[in-house]
Design an enzyme around this catalytic site. Structure first.
Site, PDB file in Angstrom:
ATOM      1  N   HIS A 287       0.654  -1.313  -0.077  1.00 54.23           N
ATOM      2  CA  HIS A 287       0.043  -0.158   0.168  1.00 54.23           C
ATOM      3  C   HIS A 287       0.777   1.202   0.030  1.00 54.23           C
ATOM      4  O   HIS A 287       0.405   2.265  -0.824  1.00 54.23           O
ATOM      5  CB  HIS A 287      -0.894  -0.077   1.302  1.00 54.23           C
ATOM      6  CG  HIS A 287      -1.708   1.198   1.670  1.00 54.23           C
ATOM      7  ND1 HIS A 287      -2.954   1.588   1.158  1.00 54.23           N
ATOM      8  CD2 HIS A 287      -1.270   2.570   2.272  1.00 54.23           C
ATOM      9  CE1 HIS A 287      -3.358   2.682   1.512  1.00 54.23           C
ATOM     10  NE2 HIS A 287      -2.469   3.223   2.130  1.00 54.23           N
ATOM     11  N   GLU A 288       1.801   1.195   0.835  1.00 48.50           N
ATOM     12  CA  GLU A 288       2.879   2.680   1.048  1.00 48.50           C
ATOM     13  C   GLU A 288       3.556   2.684  -0.369  1.00 48.50           C
ATOM     14  O   GLU A 288       3.531   3.890  -0.744  1.00 48.50           O
ATOM     15  CB  GLU A 288       3.695   2.560   2.279  1.00 48.50           C
ATOM     16  CG  GLU A 288       2.909   2.361   3.546  1.00 48.50           C
ATOM     17  CD  GLU A 288       1.676   3.438   3.571  1.00 48.50           C
ATOM     18  OE1 GLU A 288       1.930   4.627   2.976  1.00 48.50           O
ATOM     19  OE2 GLU A 288       0.888   3.283   4.714  1.00 48.50           O
TER      20      GLU A 288
ATOM     21  N   HIS B 295       1.718   4.203  -2.873  1.00 47.29           N
ATOM     22  CA  HIS B 295       1.495   5.538  -2.935  1.00 47.29           C
ATOM     23  C   HIS B 295       2.413   6.411  -3.673  1.00 47.29           C
ATOM     24  O   HIS B 295       2.014   7.519  -4.358  1.00 47.29           O
ATOM     25  CB  HIS B 295       1.348   6.060  -1.387  1.00 47.29           C
ATOM     26  CG  HIS B 295      -0.041   5.877  -0.718  1.00 47.29           C
ATOM     27  ND1 HIS B 295      -0.883   6.464  -1.151  1.00 47.29           N
ATOM     28  CD2 HIS B 295      -0.304   5.509   0.694  1.00 47.29           C
ATOM     29  CE1 HIS B 295      -2.030   6.278  -0.330  1.00 47.29           C
ATOM     30  NE2 HIS B 295      -1.673   5.860   0.957  1.00 47.29           N
TER      31      HIS B 295
ATOM     32  N   GLU C 279      -5.848   6.505  -1.770  1.00 47.13           N
ATOM     33  CA  GLU C 279      -5.884   5.330  -1.006  1.00 47.13           C
ATOM     34  C   GLU C 279      -6.483   4.075  -1.510  1.00 47.13           C
ATOM     35  O   GLU C 279      -5.866   3.021  -1.318  1.00 47.13           O
ATOM     36  CB  GLU C 279      -6.707   5.699   0.460  1.00 47.13           C
ATOM     37  CG  GLU C 279      -6.162   6.984   1.124  1.00 47.13           C
ATOM     38  CD  GLU C 279      -4.660   6.569   1.699  1.00 47.13           C
ATOM     39  OE1 GLU C 279      -4.645   5.455   2.036  1.00 47.13           O
ATOM     40  OE2 GLU C 279      -3.926   7.382   1.935  1.00 47.13           O
TER      41      GLU C 279
ATOM     42  N   ASP D 273      -4.461   0.499  -2.018  1.00 41.88           N
ATOM     43  CA  ASP D 273      -5.172  -0.606  -1.611  1.00 41.88           C
ATOM     44  C   ASP D 273      -5.032  -1.780  -2.474  1.00 41.88           C
ATOM     45  O   ASP D 273      -4.710  -2.873  -2.222  1.00 41.88           O
ATOM     46  CB  ASP D 273      -6.497  -0.405  -1.048  1.00 41.88           C
ATOM     47  CG  ASP D 273      -6.532   0.211   0.422  1.00 41.88           C
ATOM     48  OD1 ASP D 273      -5.427   0.269   1.244  1.00 41.88           O
ATOM     49  OD2 ASP D 273      -7.713   0.701   0.937  1.00 41.88           O
TER      50      ASP D 273
HETATM   51 ZN    ZN Z   1      -2.610   5.275   2.559  1.00 42.65          ZN
END
Ligand code: ZN
Length: 683
Positions: free
Chosen positions: A523-524, A527, A584, A588
Site C-alpha cells: 500500500h505505502e 502511494h 488510498e 489498497d
Molecule cells: Zn494510505
C-alpha cells in the site's frame, strides 16, 4: 500549523484510538491460538463472494459493542493502540513519580512532568483560564482592520489557525529546501460542506455548533447575552469562509496547491494586509525567499472578510478559537463542554476518555520522540527489522515484475517508474537520531506546559524556513499503529507500533504476515505511484516524468477506480467519495495484489497453516481482518466528508473485487459482486 500532506495508512486522528471497557486481548502467535483468532471473527453464513468483509469480520462485529469512550473501534489498530497505550501509561506513571523526586534523565523528567501536571486535576481547576489572560488582552487590543496582521500572526504562531494558517513544508518542486506555506483554515467545523449542505445531519451539527460556541464564550467570561449574539455572528462569518473554501479533494491535489511567489508578490494577493507586520508577529525573523500560497483566493477572500468584520465579532471569533484551541488543557467544565460537541454531537462518542488516557495522548503528542525512545527500549527488539526489509524487497520486485503486465504502461515510463522505486527510502521502527528537547522548558501547570510546548514547537518549525530538510526526521511517533509514504522524500515509514501482531509476528503463518504488514508495505509503495504520488519523481521533485499518452491512460484507469468507489453506499443516502479516496483506494488495490504475488512466490508451497482454510484464503482473511471495525453513525458520516480512506467495509470488498486471484481462491462464480466481469487495473 497545519499537518503535512503525508499519505497515511489510516486516518491520523488528533487523539488516536482509545481503550474499550472490554479487556482487549493482543493477537496471539501460537498456531492453534492463531486459528481461533482468525475463525472466531468470521461469519461463515455470509457468502465471501458477495460480502467478504461480513464473511471475515461478521461474528466479531456482532459481538463487539462500541466502547463508550471511542467513536470507532478496530480489531487490529485499536487493540494494538490500547496495548501500546497501557505500556506508555505505566512508563509515564513511573516517570511522573521520578520527576517529583527529581530523579531520572532530563527527557524522562520532562515526560513525567508533562504527564504529572496533566493528571493534577486540582491544580488544573485552581489555575482555571488565568494563563490565557495575555492572549485575551491581545485579542481585546484589536480595534480596526489595520490591527489584523499583528493579531493573526500572534494567534497562528500559537497553533491557533484563525482566518488562515501557515506552515513550513518541503518545496514540492525543490525538495532540497523548505518553504513558508499559507493554508486554508479558520473554521471550527471540519470542512466546508458542514456549513453549506442541506443534509439534515449537517443542519443539526450547525445548530449544535452555535450553541457550543456560545457556551464556550460564557465559560471564557463573556456575558450570556453577548455570547449568544456573538455565536450567531461567528457562525455567519465562518459560513462566508466556507463559501470560498476548497473541498478536501482539491486540497489534496499537490499541483493545485502549489502556488509559489516571492514574499513581495504576496502583497499583491492581499494588498491592504501588512504582510511585514504579520511576519513580525509570527516570530519569523527572516524574509522568506518565497512563499507557497496553497489557496490564493481563499487567503485573499478570508482576509477581506475578516477586515470587513466589526471589531466585536472578530474579537469574539478569535476568543472562541482560543478557547477551542486550549480546551483540552483547561478545567473539567470546559473540557466536558468541548467534548459534548466534538465528541458526542460530531463523533457519536458516548463518554469522554478517562483523564489518564487524555494525559497519555497529550504527552505523546507534545513529546513523540521522548515517548518513542522509551517505548522502543521497552517494546521493540528490532528482530522484525530484517524481516520487514526482506518483505519490502520482495514486494518491490513484484511491483517491477507487474509493470510489464500493465496494458496502459509504455516501456520508457516503466523504466522511470523502476528508477523511482529504486530510490525509495525505507524507515523501519524508529529514527536513527532522536529529537533534541533540551531547549524545551515546561511551565508549572498543564495549561502552561501546553503553551510552553507550542512556543518551543513553533520555533522548531520556523527554523526550517529556506533550509534543507532533515531526511532523518520522522512524522509519526514510534509507538503509533500506522504507516506513511512521504512523496517529497520518496520514503516509506513503518513505526515500531505497527510491527506486531496481528499485522506482523515472526512466528505467525506467512500468509497472515503478508496479508497484514505485507499488504501495508505494498500500500505505502503504491502511494508513490497513486494519483498524487505519481506527480513526484524519485528525488521527490514534483515534475512530469510520464509520457503524455501514458498519463491519459493512467487517468482512465484511475477514473475507473473513482467511479467504482463512488458507487459504494454508506448510511442512508450517503456514499463513498471516490475522488477524495482515490489515492488510498489505488494504494489498497496495488498493495493487496503485489503482496499476494510476493507471498505466492516466497511461501506459496508451505503446508496448510490452519485447518479448514487454505493458505491462500488465509492471506485474504489476514488482510480483511485487519480492518474489522465498529463505529458510530455520526463518526461514519464525518469520515465520509474528511477521511481520504474509504470505510473499512469498502476498503475490503472494493480491493478484493479488483484482484482476480481472490475470485479463484474463493471459487466465486462469474458475475458475483466480488467477481465482476471487468476490473479496474491501475497498478
Ligand atoms: Zn494510505
Amino acid at each position: 500549523m497545519t499537518a503535512r500532506a503525508l499519505s497515511t495508512l489510516v486516518l491520523l486522528a488528533g487523539c488516536g484510538a482509545t481503550p474499550p471497557p472490554l479487556e482487549p486481548v493482543a493477537a496471539p502467535t501460537a498456531s492453534e491460538d492463531v486459528a481461533v483468532y482468525v475463525k472466531s471473527a468470521m461469519d461463515t453464513t455470509a457468502d465471501p463472494c458477495v460480502d467478504f468483509y461480513q464473511y471475515a469480520c461478521g461474528a466479531w462485529i456482532a459481538n463487539t459493542p462500541l466502547p463508550a469512550d471511542k467513536p470507532a473501534f478496530a480489531r487490529s489498530f485499536s487493540v494494538m493502540a490500547d496495548e501500546n497505550e497501557k505500556l506508555v501509561h505505566d512508563m509515564m506513571e513511573k516517570s511522573a513519580a521520578d520527576a517529583k523526586a527529581g530523579t531520572g534523565d532530563p527527557d524522562w523528567q520532562r515526560m513525567g512532568h508533562a504527564y504529572g501536571a496533566c493528571m493534577d486535576e486540582a491544580a488544573i481547576e485552581a489555575v482555571g483560564i488565568k494563563p490565557l489572560d495575555a492572549r485575551f488582552a491581545t485579542i481585546a487590543a484589536y480595534k480596526k482592520s489595520a490591527d489584523l496582521p499583528a493579531l493573526l500572526g500572534a494567534m497562528q504562531s500559537d497553533f491557533n489557525p484563525v482566518v488562515f494558517d501557515f506552515g513550513v513544508e518541503v518545496d514540492l518542486k525543490n525538495p532540497e529546501t523548505q518553504v513558508l506555506t499559507l493554508n486554508q483554515a479558520g473554521m471550527g467545523l471540519p470542512q466546508r460542506g458542514y456549513y453549506l449542505d442541506e443534509d439534515p445531519r449537517s443542519v443539526g451539527i450547525r445548530e449544535a455548533y452555535v450553541a457550543h460556541v456560545e457556551a464556550m464564550l460564557v465559560l471564557s467570561g463573556v456575558a450570556q447575552a453577548d455570547a449568544a449574539a456573538s455565536a450567531k455572528a461567528i457562525m455567519a462569518f465562518e459560513t462566508e469562509l466556507a463559501k470560498i473554501a476548497w473541498a478536501p479533494a482539491d486540497l489534496h491535489d499537490p499541483q493545485k496547491v502549489y502556488n509559489p511567489m516571492s514574499f513581495a508578490d504576496l502583497k499583491t494577493v492581499a494588498p491592504k494586509f501588512d504582510w511585514d507586520a504579520w511576519l513580525k508577529a509570527t516570530g519569523i525573523t527572516v524574509t522568506p525567499k518565497s512563499v507557497v500560497v496553497a489557496v490564493p483566493d481563499y487567503v485573499k477572500g478570508a482576509i477581506d472578510l475578516a477586515s470587513n468584520l466589526d471589531a466585536k465579532t472578530l474579537q469574539a471569533y478569535v476568543r472562541w478559537h482560543t478557547m477551542h484551541n486550549n480546551a483540552n488543557l483547561l478545567t473539567n467544565a470546559i473540557g466536558e463542554q468541548e467534548f459534548s460537541f466534538y465528541g458526542k454531537a460530531m463523533s457519536g462518542q458516548a463518554a469522554r476518555p478517562d483523564r489518564w488516557k487524555r494525559c497519555v495522548r497529550s504527552t505523546t503528542s507534545w513529546l513523540p520522540e521522548i515517548v518513542g525512545k522509551y517505548y522502543v527500549e521497552a517494546k521493540f527488539s528490532g528482530d522484525s527489522k530484517p524481516i520487514a526489509l526482506g518483505m519490502i524487497k520482495a514486494i518491490e520486485d513484484e511491483f517491477v515484475a507487474n509493470l510489464k503486465e500493465l496494458e496502459w504502461m509504455d516501456a520508457a515510463t516503466a523504466t522511470r517508474a523502476v528508477e523511482k522505486m529504486s530510490l525509495i527510502t525505507n524507515k523501519i521502527g524508529y529514527p536513527d537520531k532522536w529529537r533534541d528537547y533540551s531547549a524545551l522548558t515546561l511551565g508549572t501547570s498543564h495549561l502552561e506546559n501546553g503553551m510552553a510546548w507550542r512556543s518551543w514547537e513553533i520555533k522548531r518549525h520556523l527554523a526550517k524556513i529556506d533550509q534543507a530538510p532533515d531526511r532523518g526526521e520522522w512524522f509519526m511517533p514510534a509507538s503509533m499503529v500506522n504507516a506513511y509514504y512521504n512523496p517529497t522524500m520518496n520514503e516509506i515509514a513503518f513505526p515500531a507500533g505497527i510491527l506486531q501482531p496481528p499485522f506482523f509476528g515472526a512466528d505467525r503463518p506467512s500468509a497472515l504476515n503478508f496479508g497484514g504488514i505485507g499488504m501495508v508495505v505494498g500500500h505505502e509503495i503504491t502511494h508513490g505511484f497513486d494519483d498524487d504520488g505519481r506527480k513526484f519523481d524519485g528525488k521527490g521533485v514534483m515534475t512530469d516524468w510520464w509520457a503524455p499518452e501514458v498519463v491519459g491512460k493512467f487517468e482512465e484507469s484511475a477514473q475507473c477506480v473513482e467511479d467504482l468507489y463512488n458507487g459504494y453506499p454508506m448510511l442512508d443516502g450517503l456514499h463513498v467519495d471516490g475522488e477524495l479516496t482515490l489515492g488510498e483506494n489505488i494504494a489498497d488495490l496495488g498493495g493487496l495484489k503485489q503482496a499476494y504475488r510476493a507471498w505466492k512466490k516466497a511461501h506459496g508451497s508451505e503446508p496448510q497453516a490452519i485447518e479448514g482454510l487454505t493458505n491462500d484464503q488465509l492471506y485474504f482473511l489476514g488482510f480483511a481482518q485487519g480492518w474489522c471495525q465498529v463505529q458510530s453513525p455520526e463518526y461514519s458520516a464525518m469520515l465520509l466528508q474528511v477521511d481520504p480512506h474509504s470505510p473499512a467495509k469498502w476498503r475490503v470488498n472494493g480491493a478484493v473485487s479488483q484482484v482476480a486471484e481472490f475470485a479463484e481462491v474463493f471459487s466465486c462464480d462469474a458475475g458475483k459482486p466480488l467477481n465482476p466481469p471487468e476490473r479496474c487495473e491501475v497498478w
